[in-house]
Structure formats: structure tokens, C-alpha cells
Design an enzyme around this catalytic site. Structure first.
Site, PDB file in Angstrom:
ATOM      1  N   LYS A   1       0.802  -1.215   0.000  1.00 40.62           N
ATOM      2  CA  LYS A   1       0.000   0.000   0.000  1.00 40.62           C
ATOM      3  C   LYS A   1       0.839   1.271   0.000  1.00 40.62           C
ATOM      4  CE  LYS A   1      -3.652  -0.380  -0.328  1.00 40.62           C
ATOM      5  NZ  LYS A   1      -4.754  -0.857  -1.213  1.00 40.62           N
TER       6      LYS A   1
ATOM      7  N   SER B   1      -2.843 -12.528   3.722  1.00 32.93           N
ATOM      8  CA  SER B   1      -3.274 -12.401   2.319  1.00 32.93           C
ATOM      9  C   SER B   1      -2.200 -12.950   1.371  1.00 32.93           C
ATOM     10  CB  SER B   1      -3.635 -10.959   1.966  1.00 32.93           C
ATOM     11  OG  SER B   1      -2.498 -10.134   1.941  1.00 32.93           O
TER      12      SER B   1
HETATM   13  C1  LIG Z   1      -2.561  -7.278   3.626  1.00 33.11           C
HETATM   14  C2  LIG Z   1      -3.195  -6.821   2.347  1.00 33.11           C
HETATM   15  N1  LIG Z   1      -3.302  -7.689   1.348  1.00 33.11           N
HETATM   16  C3  LIG Z   1      -3.896  -7.352   0.187  1.00 33.11           C
HETATM   17  C4  LIG Z   1      -4.426  -6.110  -0.014  1.00 33.11           C
HETATM   18  C5  LIG Z   1      -5.133  -5.819  -1.306  1.00 33.11           C
HETATM   19  O1  LIG Z   1      -4.543  -4.839  -2.078  1.00 33.11           O
HETATM   20  P1  LIG Z   1      -5.435  -3.905  -2.992  1.00 33.11           P
HETATM   21  O2  LIG Z   1      -6.106  -2.914  -2.084  1.00 33.11           O
HETATM   22  O3  LIG Z   1      -4.484  -3.257  -3.922  1.00 33.11           O
HETATM   23  O4  LIG Z   1      -6.453  -4.762  -3.676  1.00 33.11           O
HETATM   24  C6  LIG Z   1      -4.344  -5.187   1.011  1.00 33.11           C
HETATM   25  C7  LIG Z   1      -4.947  -3.872   0.878  1.00 33.11           C
HETATM   26  O5  LIG Z   1      -5.124  -3.134   1.825  1.00 33.11           O
HETATM   27  C8  LIG Z   1      -3.717  -5.546   2.220  1.00 33.11           C
HETATM   28  O6  LIG Z   1      -3.627  -4.679   3.261  1.00 33.11           O
END
Ligand SMILES: Cc1ncc(COP(=O)(O)O)c(C=O)c1O
Length: 310
Positions: free
Chosen positions: A56, A273
Site C-alpha cells: 500500500k 493475504s
Molecule cells: C494485507 C493486504 N493484502 C492485500 C491487499 C489488497 O490490495 P489492494 O487494495 O491493492 O487490492 C491489502 C490492501 O489493503 C492488504 O492490506
């Protein structure tokens, strides 16, 4: 400031700015967890190596730059947004370095590590009901902005085109360079969807045949921090559901298990994630005989150490 792996070929500068440390992350080969197939390669973009610890940093930098360029973010304005943590940390880091105030709406069940980091950077935090998830935080940020529109720069990461565009311009471009254009499959989780949409569009512009796989939690109540269950959530304005060839669902338990495996077998302490993305990428790897699969590991695991799944 150049990264260490560029040192051999370029002049080293010692006066780099914070912004120069964002992006240009390594592409790591996943060897031990990938299936032993001679013509299948699996890589992960190490976004946890950004200075704020997550992917981010890229979106926050682009959103603030764009706001300044358009005159919407200027001296005296307070930056405002809803975030489950990582974008907030990125805003907080950059706001501190540029002298802006920051107000964040954050669901109250965010991990204590994240709250402490946000407070260390001086952010003002308004906690919203955990049961309302990230949507509750979004609704609260909108209310605050509507009440005092002149006071705030509402960054609105879910609807701000600067979010996905920076992944088109930077992350997607880097993946093409780092694979010599050989990438055949791209797998990424959906939060705001900026990462998936921006990189996906960039890869498609290079080769319309690249297979794009988006990843979501398999239920509305899930533990995959950062990802959204799109069917039940407020749908981000920047999300393009027609882009993916496949949209896969991963259970929280599977994401946890893959996250543990990444620490134990690849030496990568990353967030949940990343585990969800790996699980989906392994499903792709298991069914092809040839290809270069690239996924994204969005954040560092040090932000989840108080979770019990380890
Ligand atoms: C830990 C984590 N994984 C994945 C994402 C997903 O990214 P995006 O917002 O670009 O879809 C985020 C977004 O905040 C995140 O904090």
C-alpha cells in the site's frame, strides 16, 4: 537511493528521499512449496519490503502525489481515509514526512501492532464497529468528509484511479522487466482491487493471452486481513470484475496454513493475504505443465504476531 542489487551497475547516492525507497521490490522464486515441474516457475513480488511494510506504500504515494498535483491536497488540509491498516500506515508515514495531519477510520478489531504503528507516526484514529468491517470505516469516513468538506483531503482509496494506475505504471512494469516478459499467469488478492486491476491491465497490454486470477475470501466473515468478499461488501469503484479470467475463493484456514508454510519452508514471514495468494497460485501450478506464474505478497508477517494461528 539505489537498492543494493543495483549497486554494481549504478552510482550509489546517499541522499535518497523516503519516496525513492518505495517500489522496485525483488521478485522471489518460490522453490520449496512449488510443485516439482521442470517447466513451471512460481514467483512472488516481495511487496512486504516496502518501507511501510506493505504494497500500500505504492497506492498511498500515488494518491497523495495526485492530490497535490491537482491542488486538492495542500498545506492546512487533513488527509482522511478508511483503512484496515496497511494503507493507513503508508499514509501516516508519508503524511509525517510531508507535514500533513492525518485522520483514519479503522475497524476496532484491527491488530494491536497496526494501531501502535499508526500512533507512532502521529495519526489520529477513529475506531469503528468491528461488526461493520471495513465498510463501517468507509461509511464513517464519508460522514466526516460530508460534514466538513473543506477541512479534509478525502483520499478515498476505493474510488481513486491513482490507486490502480500506480500498479499499471510501476508494479506491472517491474514484473514484465523481472520476468523478461515471460509471465504467463498472474494471481493476486482483491482488497481495493488496485493491485490486481493495475497489474492485470499492464500485463494484458503487453500480452492479451496472460491468464489473470483474482483471489477473494470464501465467506463474508473471514480472517484474511486486507482482502474483501466482493459479493457482500461495498464494491470499490475501481474494481473491474470483467478483467479476471478466473476469480477463486480461498478459505481462511487454507490462507493461515499457507502463511505458516511460507514462514517454515520458504523463510518468508508474510501476512495472511500472502498465504491466500500462494494457495491460489499453487492451484494454478498444479494444473499446468508449462508457465511462469507471478503473485504478490502484500505485507509483512510481523503485523500479525498476536494472531493465534501461527
Ligand atoms: C494485507 C493486504 N493484502 C492485500 C491487499 C489488497 O490490495 P489492494 O487494495 O491493492 O487490492 C491489502 C490492501 O489493503 C492488504 O492490506
Amino acid at each position: 537511493m539505489q537498492r543494493v542489487n543495483d549497486m554494481a551497475t549504478t552510482t550509489l547516492e546517499f541522499s535518497g528521499s523516503l519516496r525513492s525507497t518505495i517500489g522496485r521490490t525483488p521478485l522471489l522464486r518460490i522453490r520449496r512449496l512449488a510443485p516439482a515441474k521442470p517447466h513451471v516457475e512460481l514467483y512472488a513480488k516481495a511487496e512486504f519490503l516496502n518501507p511501510g511494510g506493505s504494497v500500500k506504500d505504492r497506492a498511498a504515494l500515488a494518491i497523495l502525489d495526485d492530490g497535490e498535483r491537482r491542488g486538492l491536497l495542500r498545506e492546512g488540509k487533513t488527509i482522511l481515509d478508511a483503512t484496515s491498516g496497511n494503507t493507513g500506515i503508508a499514509y501516516a508515514m508519508l503524511a509525517a514526512s510531508r507535514g500533513y495531519k492525518l485522520k483514519l477510520c479503522v475497524p476496532e478489531n484491527v491488530t494491536p501492532e497496526r494501531l501502535r504503528i499508526l500512533r507512532a507516526y502521529g495519526a489520529e484514529i477513529e475506531l469503528t464497529d468491528a461488526m461493520d468491517g471495513s465498510d463501517g470505516a468507509i461509511r464513517q469516513a464519508r460522514r466526516i468528509h460530508e460534514a466538513e468538506p473543506d477541512r479534509y483531503f478525502y483520499a478515498d482509496q476505493y474510488n481513486n484511479d491513482a490507486n490502480w494506475r500506480t500498479h499499471f505504471d510501476t508494479t506491472g512494469h517491474e514484473i514484465l522487466e523481472q520476468t523478461d516478459g515471460r509471465v504467463t499467469h498472474f494471481v493476486a488478492g482483491l482488497g481495493t482491487s488496485g493491485t490486481f486491476v493495475g497489474i492485470g491491465r499492464r500485463l494484458r497490454a503487453h500480452d492479451a493471452g496472460i491468464h489473470l486470477v483474482s483471489v477473494q475470501p470464501d465467506s463474508p466473515l473471514h480472517g484474511v486481513e486486507g482482502l474483501k468478499h466482493m459479493d457482500s461488501a461495498i464494491r470499490p469503484g475501481i474494481y473491474d470484475p470483467t478483467l479476471a479470467d478466473e476469480d477463486v475463493r480461498i478459505s481462511t484456514e487454507r490462507a493461515y496454513a499457507a502463511t505458516r508454510q511460507l514462514a517454515l519452508e520458504e523463510g518468508l514471514l508474510v501476512g495472511v493475504s500472502s498465504g491466500a495468494a500462494l494457495a491460489a497460485a499453487l492451484d494454478v501450478a498444479s494444473r499446468i505443465d508449462q508457465g511462469v506464474i507471478v503473485t504478490v505478497f502484500p505485507d509483512t508477517g510481523t503485523r500479525y504476531l498476536t494472531e493465534t494461528f501461527w
